[in-house]
Scaffold this motif. Structure first.
Motif, PDB file in Angstrom:
ATOM      1  N   GLU A  55       0.952  -1.203   0.075  1.00 12.75           N
ATOM      2  CA  GLU A  55      -0.006   0.165   0.143  1.00 12.75           C
ATOM      3  C   GLU A  55       0.744   1.192   0.048  1.00 12.75           C
ATOM      4  N   ILE A  56       1.942   1.096   0.669  1.00  8.17           N
ATOM      5  CA  ILE A  56       2.776   2.450   0.794  1.00  8.17           C
ATOM      6  C   ILE A  56       4.069   2.429   0.018  1.00  8.17           C
ATOM      7  N   SER A  90       5.070   6.144  -0.336  1.00  7.92           N
ATOM      8  CA  SER A  90       4.017   7.084  -0.096  1.00  7.92           C
ATOM      9  C   SER A  90       2.596   6.382   0.229  1.00  7.92           C
ATOM     10  N   ASP A  91       1.968   7.427   0.731  1.00  4.27           N
ATOM     11  CA  ASP A  91       0.640   7.014   1.299  1.00  4.27           C
ATOM     12  C   ASP A  91      -0.303   6.235  -0.008  1.00  4.27           C
ATOM     13  N   ASN A  92       0.016   6.724  -1.069  1.00  2.00           N
ATOM     14  CA  ASN A  92      -0.598   5.974  -2.105  1.00  2.00           C
ATOM     15  C   ASN A  92       0.407   5.770  -3.318  1.00  2.00           C
ATOM     16  N   TYR A  97       5.420   3.532   9.793  1.00  2.00           N
ATOM     17  CA  TYR A  97       4.289   4.153   9.135  1.00  2.00           C
ATOM     18  C   TYR A  97       3.069   3.513   9.752  1.00  2.00           C
ATOM     19  N   GLY A  98       2.123   4.377  10.390  1.00  2.00           N
ATOM     20  CA  GLY A  98       1.058   4.031  11.022  1.00  2.00           C
ATOM     21  C   GLY A  98       1.165   4.063  12.539  1.00  2.00           C
ATOM     22  N   THR A 145       4.825   8.721   9.852  1.00  2.00           N
ATOM     23  CA  THR A 145       3.422   8.601   9.120  1.00  2.00           C
ATOM     24  C   THR A 145       2.980   9.896   8.311  1.00  2.00           C
ATOM     25  N   VAL A 181       5.337  10.176   5.127  1.00  2.00           N
ATOM     26  CA  VAL A 181       4.812   9.437   4.372  1.00  2.00           C
ATOM     27  C   VAL A 181       3.470   9.917   3.644  1.00  2.00           C
ATOM     28  N   ASP A 182       2.521  10.391   4.537  1.00  2.00           N
ATOM     29  CA  ASP A 182       1.251  10.745   3.848  1.00  2.00           C
ATOM     30  C   ASP A 182       1.367  12.129   2.898  1.00  2.00           C
TER      31      ASP A 182
END
Length: 171
Positions: A37-38, A65-67, A105-106, A112, A115-116
């Motif tokens: 996902e990241i 990246s978050d996406n 991440y998270g 987080t 990365v977001d």
């Protein structure tokens, strides 16, 4: 370890504990598989339509990246390691950065948020031919493995296009 440049005798192998090229590649592939996902593993050679290295290797980067699967309108950060083949610690630092951003991440609010809001691109080995040569032949090798009339190898960080020296002449 090893011998001084120009020293006598065969070169010693690199010190224990440093990942060779297949190990670095396996690490970023495993990370991409563990965090789909990241992260996105990108073959930069293919992505940009560039030829492979003189020994036929592509260049890789891991996008975090978050996406990661899409190109977002976010600032980008690029970390490139191992311009000089014998800089064995720089891929280790890059792999550690990848580990921190993905594992944190998270759970770590600072990581987080980075990365977001950013696209992080980390290329652990920018000189794959030279890096592999250090592990197989000469642990003092610095250049890539490009063959040309004057010999073998180009010192990559001294051959970027005009303007890279900017405000720091000689750098």
């Amino acid at each position: 370890q090893g011998r001084a440049p120009g020293g006598d005798g065969p070169p010693a192998p690199p010190p224990d504990g440093y990942p060779d090229l297949p190990a670095v590649q396996a690490s970023i592939e495993a990370t991409a598989g563990a965090y789909p996902e990241i992260t996105k593993l990108v073959n930069l050679t293919e992505h940009y339509g560039m030829p492979p290295t003189s020994e036929g290797r592509p260049l890789y980067a891991l996008k975090i990246s978050d996406n990661a699967a899409i190109d977002e309108d976010e600032p980008s950060f690029l970390l490139v390691s191992d311009h000089h083949a014998r800089e064995l610690v720089t891929p280790v630092i890059a792999l550690h950065a990848i580990e921190r951003f993905t594992e944190g991440y998270g759970s770590d609010p600072v990581l987080t948020a980075i990365v977001d809001h950013w696209e992080l691109w980390i290329a652990p080995v920018w000189n794959p031919d030279g890096y592999q040569y250090v592990f197989t032949t000469d642990n003092w090798w610095r250049k890539n493995r490009r063959v040309f009339a004057g010999g073998v190898g180009v010192d990559q960080n001294r051959n970027y296009p005009f303007g890279w020296d900017g405000e720091c002449p000689g750098s």
